[in-house]
Design a protein around this motif. Structure first.
Motif, PDB file in Angstrom:
ATOM      1  N   ALA A   3       0.833  -1.203   0.000  1.00 25.46           N
ATOM      2  CA  ALA A   3       0.000   0.000   0.000  1.00 25.46           C
ATOM      3  C   ALA A   3       0.868   1.255   0.000  1.00 25.46           C
ATOM      4  N   GLY A   4       2.010   1.196   0.674  1.00 30.49           N
ATOM      5  CA  GLY A   4       2.930   2.332   0.721  1.00 30.49           C
ATOM      6  C   GLY A   4       3.973   2.283  -0.373  1.00 30.49           C
ATOM      7  N   HIS A   5       3.775   1.394  -1.356  1.00 31.13           N
ATOM      8  CA  HIS A   5       4.681   1.254  -2.493  1.00 31.13           C
ATOM      9  C   HIS A   5       6.107   0.918  -2.048  1.00 31.13           C
ATOM     10  N   ASP A   6       6.213   0.068  -1.049  1.00 34.45           N
ATOM     11  CA  ASP A   6       7.514  -0.387  -0.555  1.00 34.45           C
ATOM     12  C   ASP A   6       7.472  -1.912  -0.475  1.00 34.45           C
ATOM     13  N   PRO A   7       7.858  -2.599  -1.547  1.00 30.70           N
ATOM     14  CA  PRO A   7       7.739  -4.059  -1.585  1.00 30.70           C
ATOM     15  C   PRO A   7       8.936  -4.804  -0.973  1.00 30.70           C
ATOM     16  N   TYR A   8       9.727  -4.132  -0.127  1.00 31.87           N
ATOM     17  CA  TYR A   8      10.970  -4.717   0.368  1.00 31.87           C
ATOM     18  C   TYR A   8      10.979  -4.917   1.880  1.00 31.87           C
ATOM     19  N   TYR A   9      11.957  -5.726   2.303  1.00 29.86           N
ATOM     20  CA  TYR A   9      12.267  -5.876   3.723  1.00 29.86           C
ATOM     21  C   TYR A   9      13.385  -4.903   4.046  1.00 29.86           C
ATOM     22  N   TRP A  42      16.787   6.690   3.259  1.00 32.20           N
ATOM     23  CA  TRP A  42      16.461   5.893   2.075  1.00 32.20           C
ATOM     24  C   TRP A  42      15.118   6.333   1.494  1.00 32.20           C
ATOM     25  N   ARG A  43      14.140   6.594   2.356  1.00 37.32           N
ATOM     26  CA  ARG A  43      12.811   7.018   1.899  1.00 37.32           C
ATOM     27  C   ARG A  43      12.870   8.355   1.159  1.00 37.32           C
ATOM     28  N   GLU A  44      13.838   9.177   1.482  1.00 34.32           N
ATOM     29  CA  GLU A  44      13.953  10.500   0.859  1.00 34.32           C
ATOM     30  C   GLU A  44      14.682  10.470  -0.485  1.00 34.32           C
ATOM     31  N   LEU A  45      15.250   9.317  -0.849  1.00 35.37           N
ATOM     32  CA  LEU A  45      15.910   9.187  -2.152  1.00 35.37           C
ATOM     33  C   LEU A  45      14.873   9.171  -3.269  1.00 35.37           C
ATOM     34  N   SER A  46      15.318   9.465  -4.472  1.00 33.66           N
ATOM     35  CA  SER A  46      14.420   9.329  -5.615  1.00 33.66           C
ATOM     36  C   SER A  46      14.126   7.846  -5.827  1.00 33.66           C
ATOM     37  N   GLN A  47      13.075   7.557  -6.557  1.00 33.35           N
ATOM     38  CA  GLN A  47      12.683   6.165  -6.800  1.00 33.35           C
ATOM     39  C   GLN A  47      13.818   5.382  -7.472  1.00 33.35           C
ATOM     40  N   ALA A  48      14.496   5.982  -8.422  1.00 34.66           N
ATOM     41  CA  ALA A  48      15.600   5.311  -9.120  1.00 34.66           C
ATOM     42  C   ALA A  48      16.753   5.003  -8.156  1.00 34.66           C
ATOM     43  N   ARG A  92      16.508   4.630  -4.892  1.00 36.52           N
ATOM     44  CA  ARG A  92      16.044   3.591  -3.969  1.00 36.52           C
ATOM     45  C   ARG A  92      16.188   2.214  -4.592  1.00 36.52           C
ATOM     46  N   GLU A  93      15.777   2.071  -5.840  1.00 39.55           N
ATOM     47  CA  GLU A  93      15.851   0.774  -6.523  1.00 39.55           C
ATOM     48  C   GLU A  93      17.296   0.328  -6.713  1.00 39.55           C
ATOM     49  N   ALA A  94      18.201   1.279  -6.893  1.00 36.62           N
ATOM     50  CA  ALA A  94      19.601   0.948  -7.141  1.00 36.62           C
ATOM     51  C   ALA A  94      20.269   0.287  -5.934  1.00 36.62           C
ATOM     52  N   VAL A  95      19.779   0.546  -4.728  1.00 35.14           N
ATOM     53  CA  VAL A  95      20.433   0.012  -3.528  1.00 35.14           C
ATOM     54  C   VAL A  95      19.742  -1.234  -2.967  1.00 35.14           C
ATOM     55  N   VAL A  96      18.814  -1.809  -3.690  1.00 36.05           N
ATOM     56  CA  VAL A  96      18.100  -2.990  -3.201  1.00 36.05           C
ATOM     57  C   VAL A  96      18.987  -4.225  -3.348  1.00 36.05           C
ATOM     58  N   CYS A  97      19.104  -4.999  -2.286  1.00 33.47           N
ATOM     59  CA  CYS A  97      19.863  -6.252  -2.304  1.00 33.47           C
ATOM     60  C   CYS A  97      18.977  -7.337  -2.908  1.00 33.47           C
ATOM     61  N   ARG A  98      19.449  -7.929  -3.988  1.00 31.24           N
ATOM     62  CA  ARG A  98      18.667  -8.939  -4.699  1.00 31.24           C
ATOM     63  C   ARG A  98      19.315 -10.322  -4.678  1.00 31.24           C
ATOM     64  N   THR A  99      20.496 -10.448  -4.059  1.00 38.21           N
ATOM     65  CA  THR A  99      21.191 -11.739  -4.041  1.00 38.21           C
ATOM     66  C   THR A  99      21.087 -12.379  -2.656  1.00 38.21           C
ATOM     67  N   ALA A 100      22.001 -12.060  -1.766  1.00 38.75           N
ATOM     68  CA  ALA A 100      21.985 -12.519  -0.370  1.00 38.75           C
ATOM     69  C   ALA A 100      22.576 -11.403   0.480  1.00 38.75           C
ATOM     70  N   ILE A 101      22.119 -11.279   1.688  1.00 40.56           N
ATOM     71  CA  ILE A 101      22.487 -10.131   2.519  1.00 40.56           C
ATOM     72  C   ILE A 101      23.993 -10.023   2.733  1.00 40.56           C
ATOM     73  N   LEU A 102      24.644 -11.109   3.141  1.00 43.14           N
ATOM     74  CA  LEU A 102      26.088 -11.024   3.389  1.00 43.14           C
ATOM     75  C   LEU A 102      26.863 -10.698   2.121  1.00 43.14           C
ATOM     76  N   GLU A 103      26.395 -11.193   0.996  1.00 43.04           N
ATOM     77  CA  GLU A 103      27.030 -10.866  -0.282  1.00 43.04           C
ATOM     78  C   GLU A 103      26.868  -9.378  -0.583  1.00 43.04           C
ATOM     79  N   CYS A 104      25.698  -8.838  -0.311  1.00 43.07           N
ATOM     80  CA  CYS A 104      25.434  -7.424  -0.601  1.00 43.07           C
ATOM     81  C   CYS A 104      26.269  -6.480   0.257  1.00 43.07           C
ATOM     82  N   ILE A 105      26.608  -6.897   1.470  1.00 38.90           N
ATOM     83  CA  ILE A 105      27.416  -6.008   2.310  1.00 38.90           C
ATOM     84  C   ILE A 105      28.898  -6.338   2.240  1.00 38.90           C
ATOM     85  N   GLY A 106      29.254  -7.319   1.386  1.00 43.28           N
ATOM     86  CA  GLY A 106      30.656  -7.634   1.179  1.00 43.28           C
ATOM     87  C   GLY A 106      31.277  -8.485   2.267  1.00 43.28           C
TER      88      GLY A 106
END
Length: 150
Positions: free
Chosen positions: A61-67, A123-129, A131-145
């Motif tokens: 509903a808030g257009h935030d489909p992420y954890y 993060w909420r104050e970023l532009s939509q583009a 925000r999408e650029a920083v979404v982790c899509r693989t695995a959390i530990l991989e995303c943080i290096g």
């Protein structure tokens, strides 16, 4: 007789105070709710446990489909106040969260989330583009290096 007079006197005082305050003398205090949070074990070794504290779940509903998670590392068998934040705020997809989850159990803690809330608001104050650029899509530990195994 004295106790009856005392009760009557106390009732009169309460009634007078209520009239002066414009309502009930007894204040209703609501208990402060802790943040709705859960934990996901990311890696576990005899020495160290890493976990994600999930503070915010998807809100279509808030257009935030992420954890939204914070990542913590703690040496096992140390006091709870000795820990390391590996990431204050990570945005992850449900698939990335599931890929990151270990079925093993470990003792975890929930720490004050003020840093998380500040980072989440940024993060909420970023532009939509952005925000999408920083979404982790693989695995959390991989995303943080951080490596999976320790």
């Amino acid at each position: 007789m004295a106790s009856a007079r005392m009760r009557t006197g106390l009732g009169a005082v309460l009634a007078a105070a209520s009239a002066l305050l414009g309502g009930s003398v007894l204040a209703h205090a609501e208990a402060a709710k802790p943040p709705a949070a859960s934990t996901v074990i990311l890696s576990l070794s005899p020495r160290t446990v890493r976990w994600a504290t999930v503070y915010k779940v998807p809100d279509t509903a808030g257009h935030d489909p992420y954890y939204h998670v914070e990542v913590i590392e703690e040496e096992r068998h140390t006091p709870p106040w000795q820990f390391k934040r590996l990431a204050v705020h990570i945005v992850v997809t449900s698939e990335a969260l599931e890929r990151s989850r270990l079925e093993q159990k470990a003792k975890t803690y929930i720490y004050k989330d003020i840093e998380f809330r500040i980072a989440y608001q940024a993060w909420r104050e970023l532009s939509q583009a952005q925000r999408e650029a920083v979404v982790c899509r693989t695995a959390i530990l991989e995303c943080i290096g951080e490596p999976d195994s320790m």
